[in-house]
Design an enzyme around this catalytic site. Structure first.
Site, PDB file in Angstrom:
ATOM      1  N   LYS A   1       1.584   3.982  -3.121  1.00  0.00           N
ATOM      2  CA  LYS A   1       1.301   5.405  -2.896  1.00  0.00           C
ATOM      3  C   LYS A   1       2.555   6.243  -3.146  1.00  0.00           C
ATOM      4  O   LYS A   1       2.500   7.296  -3.769  1.00  0.00           O
ATOM      5  CB  LYS A   1       0.802   5.627  -1.461  1.00  0.00           C
ATOM      6  CG  LYS A   1      -0.552   4.996  -1.165  1.00  0.00           C
ATOM      7  CD  LYS A   1      -1.652   5.705  -1.892  1.00  0.00           C
ATOM      8  CE  LYS A   1      -3.020   5.193  -1.505  1.00  0.00           C
ATOM      9  NZ  LYS A   1      -4.060   5.719  -2.403  1.00  0.00           N
TER      10      LYS A   1
ATOM     11  N   TYR B   1       0.830  -1.205   0.000  1.00  0.00           N
ATOM     12  CA  TYR B   1       0.000   0.000   0.000  1.00  0.00           C
ATOM     13  C   TYR B   1       0.866   1.257   0.000  1.00  0.00           C
ATOM     14  O   TYR B   1       0.698   2.147  -0.839  1.00  0.00           O
ATOM     15  CB  TYR B   1      -0.935  -0.038   1.224  1.00  0.00           C
ATOM     16  CG  TYR B   1      -1.824   1.172   1.364  1.00  0.00           C
ATOM     17  CD1 TYR B   1      -3.003   1.286   0.627  1.00  0.00           C
ATOM     18  CD2 TYR B   1      -1.495   2.208   2.233  1.00  0.00           C
ATOM     19  CE1 TYR B   1      -3.827   2.390   0.750  1.00  0.00           C
ATOM     20  CE2 TYR B   1      -2.311   3.321   2.365  1.00  0.00           C
ATOM     21  CZ  TYR B   1      -3.468   3.410   1.631  1.00  0.00           C
ATOM     22  OH  TYR B   1      -4.286   4.515   1.753  1.00  0.00           O
TER      23      TYR B   1
HETATM   24  N1  LIG Z   1      -9.343   5.351   4.412  1.00  0.00           N
HETATM   25  C1  LIG Z   1      -8.297   5.855   5.020  1.00  0.00           C
HETATM   26  O1  LIG Z   1      -8.180   5.839   6.273  1.00  0.00           O
HETATM   27  C2  LIG Z   1      -7.199   6.494   4.216  1.00  0.00           C
HETATM   28  C3  LIG Z   1      -6.092   7.006   4.859  1.00  0.00           C
HETATM   29  C4  LIG Z   1      -5.124   7.655   4.118  1.00  0.00           C
HETATM   30  C5  LIG Z   1      -5.264   7.777   2.730  1.00  0.00           C
HETATM   31  N2  LIG Z   1      -6.341   7.237   2.103  1.00  0.00           N
HETATM   32  C6  LIG Z   1      -6.433   7.407   0.649  1.00  0.00           C
HETATM   33  O2  LIG Z   1      -7.277   8.506   0.379  1.00  0.00           O
HETATM   34  C7  LIG Z   1      -7.914   8.329  -0.896  1.00  0.00           C
HETATM   35  C8  LIG Z   1      -9.416   8.578  -0.773  1.00  0.00           C
HETATM   36  O3  LIG Z   1      -9.955   7.718   0.199  1.00  0.00           O
HETATM   37  P1  LIG Z   1     -11.538   7.698   0.462  1.00  0.00           P
HETATM   38  O4  LIG Z   1     -11.732   6.822   1.648  1.00  0.00           O
HETATM   39  O5  LIG Z   1     -12.063   9.077   0.458  1.00  0.00           O
HETATM   40  O6  LIG Z   1     -12.025   6.936  -0.870  1.00  0.00           O
HETATM   41  P2  LIG Z   1     -13.401   6.161  -1.148  1.00  0.00           P
HETATM   42  O7  LIG Z   1     -14.493   6.680  -0.311  1.00  0.00           O
HETATM   43  O8  LIG Z   1     -13.106   4.711  -1.105  1.00  0.00           O
HETATM   44  O9  LIG Z   1     -13.666   6.613  -2.663  1.00  0.00           O
HETATM   45  C9  LIG Z   1     -12.880   6.131  -3.686  1.00  0.00           C
HETATM   46  C10 LIG Z   1     -13.166   6.850  -4.996  1.00  0.00           C
HETATM   47  O10 LIG Z   1     -12.427   6.192  -6.022  1.00  0.00           O
HETATM   48  C11 LIG Z   1     -13.313   5.721  -7.016  1.00  0.00           C
HETATM   49  N3  LIG Z   1     -12.914   4.397  -7.505  1.00  0.00           N
HETATM   50  C12 LIG Z   1     -12.616   3.304  -6.751  1.00  0.00           C
HETATM   51  N4  LIG Z   1     -12.359   2.247  -7.548  1.00  0.00           N
HETATM   52  C13 LIG Z   1     -12.510   2.678  -8.822  1.00  0.00           C
HETATM   53  C14 LIG Z   1     -12.388   2.054 -10.092  1.00  0.00           C
HETATM   54  N5  LIG Z   1     -12.070   0.772 -10.225  1.00  0.00           N
HETATM   55  N6  LIG Z   1     -12.612   2.802 -11.188  1.00  0.00           N
HETATM   56  C15 LIG Z   1     -12.935   4.088 -11.073  1.00  0.00           C
HETATM   57  N7  LIG Z   1     -13.081   4.738  -9.915  1.00  0.00           N
HETATM   58  C16 LIG Z   1     -12.865   4.041  -8.792  1.00  0.00           C
HETATM   59  C17 LIG Z   1     -14.671   5.621  -6.355  1.00  0.00           C
HETATM   60  O11 LIG Z   1     -15.659   5.727  -7.340  1.00  0.00           O
HETATM   61  P3  LIG Z   1     -17.077   4.910  -7.226  1.00  0.00           P
HETATM   62  O12 LIG Z   1     -17.919   5.729  -6.293  1.00  0.00           O
HETATM   63  O13 LIG Z   1     -17.579   4.876  -8.616  1.00  0.00           O
HETATM   64  O14 LIG Z   1     -16.725   3.553  -6.654  1.00  0.00           O
HETATM   65  C18 LIG Z   1     -14.631   6.807  -5.395  1.00  0.00           C
HETATM   66  O15 LIG Z   1     -14.957   7.995  -6.066  1.00  0.00           O
HETATM   67  C19 LIG Z   1      -7.552   6.930  -1.346  1.00  0.00           C
HETATM   68  O16 LIG Z   1      -6.513   7.014  -2.276  1.00  0.00           O
HETATM   69  C20 LIG Z   1      -7.062   6.247  -0.080  1.00  0.00           C
HETATM   70  O17 LIG Z   1      -6.110   5.249  -0.356  1.00  0.00           O
HETATM   71  C21 LIG Z   1      -7.315   6.617   2.841  1.00  0.00           C
END
Ligand SMILES: NC(=O)c1ccc[n+]([C@@H]2O[C@H](COP(=O)([O-])OP(=O)(O)OC[C@H]3O[C@@H](n4cnc5c(N)ncnc54)[C@H](OP(=O)(O)O)[C@@H]3O)[C@@H](O)[C@H]2O)c1
Ligand SMILES: *[C@@H]1O[C@H](CO)[C@@H](O)[C@H](O)[C@H]1NC(C)=O
Length: 276
Positions: free
Chosen positions: A184, A180
């Site tokens: 990134k 992961y």
């Molecule tokens: N969760 C955590 O604690 C955390 C911590 C640090 C960093 N991050 C990073 O922050 C970023 C945003 O996280 P989040 O939790 O806000 O994201 P999220 O709610 O999971 O949303 C992901 C977005 O990416 C799109 N997506 C996912 N798979 C896809 C695919 N195969 N094709 C096209 N679009 C796709 C989704 O579209 P759909 O709605 O169409 O599925 C959605 O708009 C990510 O890169 C994550 O790794 C997360």
């Protein structure tokens, strides 16, 4: 055998102490010296006004996600763009009138080259795209979090975009042994090599949000960091609105910065000083 309640109580207490100490140690040693922000809500008002006059446009990748939704809200709230385009794999529906002027481009991320036009003519790009290994497996994760993100950035750059904002993750490191963090870190570095005039990388810790879908591991982490956020606020976790609002505010700030990395603490400080 049933343990007496007092034993369980002590065990839970001890576990909590251990976790708190671990969290404290991480918190203490981890983030580099945070960037300092003075109170700037006033300055931002002026910057907003100036920015607005240039009739700039932006696109958002991942606007349907947890961070993306908040980012869209924050950008509409600041009203600094004359055009906002959402680029995604499906069309989104919004009830509120505030969303009526949005442009939506539905693309096939497996054939992004065919959709180069969707990435043309934007001044600023935001990326909150991402998935998890649990959802789509290792290859799927790399495809989305690396390939789709990088290709989008390339098309945007080729289409004239000068400013790119990437939501990455705390601990991102292209030399990491963890897939992961490695992915990134790699995508961070490859986008830097594209040479945007301005490139901001956000590295939030655990995102504090009431997620609609269930992710048990994240849930436990969130409960834990949520519970202790008063004590160990700034380096391990962050409310999702903080990330979104910091991304929006930061768009207006320090245009002279070429590449800028905002660690979790920097994001929190910016959010607090720029007005929540
Ligand atoms: N969760 C955590 O604690 C955390 C911590 C640090 C960093 N991050 C990073 O922050 C970023 C945003 O996280 P989040 O939790 O806000 O994201 P999220 O709610 O999971 O949303 C992901 C977005 O990416 C799109 N997506 C996912 N798979 C896809 C695919 N195969 N094709 C096209 N679009 C796709 C989704 O579209 P759909 O709605 O169409 O599925 C959605 O708009 C990510 O890169 C994550 O790794 C997360
Ligand atoms: C921005 O748009 C407004 C209204 O359409 C126009 O009057 C102004 O000249 C434009 N500014 C620039 C820098 O293009």
């Amino acid at each position: 055998m049933k343990l007496p309640d007092s034993t369980l109580g002590i065990a839970t207490g001890l576990l909590t102490v251990v976790l708190v100490v671990v969290a404290a140690v991480f918190n203490y040693f981890d983030d580099p010296a945070p960037v300092k922000y003075t109170s700037m809500a006033e300055d931002l008002k002026t910057l907003e006004g100036n920015f607005r006059q240039h009739n700039k446009s932006c696109f958002i990748l991942g606007a349907s996600g947890e961070t993306g939704q908040e980012l869209l809200r924050a950008l509409l709230g600041r009203n600094i763009f004359s055009k906002i385009t959402l680029i995604g794999r499906r069309r989104l529906t919004f009830e509120d009138k505030a969303y009526e002027n949005l442009i939506q481009e539905v693309v096939d991320f497996e054939k992004l080259e065919d959709y180069a036009a969707a990435f043309q003519g934007h001044d600023v790009g935001y990326c909150c795209l991402g998935t998890t290994k649990a959802k789509v497996g290792t290859e799927g994760f790399i495809r989305v979090d690396h390939d789709y993100v990088l290709k989008s950035a390339e098309l945007a750059k080729a289409g004239g975009c000068t400013q790119f904002h990437l939501e990455s993750s705390r601990g991102a490191d292209k030399n990491s042994n963890f897939l992961y963090l490695k992915v990134k870190g790699q995508v961070e570095a490859e986008i830097e090599a594209l040479g945007f005039d301005r490139y901001a990388i956000y590295r939030p810790g655990v995102l504090l949000v009431d997620r609609q879908e269930s992710r048990p591991v994240e849930w436990v982490a969130r409960k834990f960091f949520g519970a202790f956020s008063a004590v160990f606020s700034t380096s391990m976790s962050i409310p999702i609105q903080a990330v979104a609002k910091a991304m929006a505010s930061n768009t207006l700030l320090r245009p002279e910065q070429k590449t800028e990395i905002l660690e979790n603490t920097d994001i929190t400080n910016l959010w607090k000083s720029a007005g929540k």
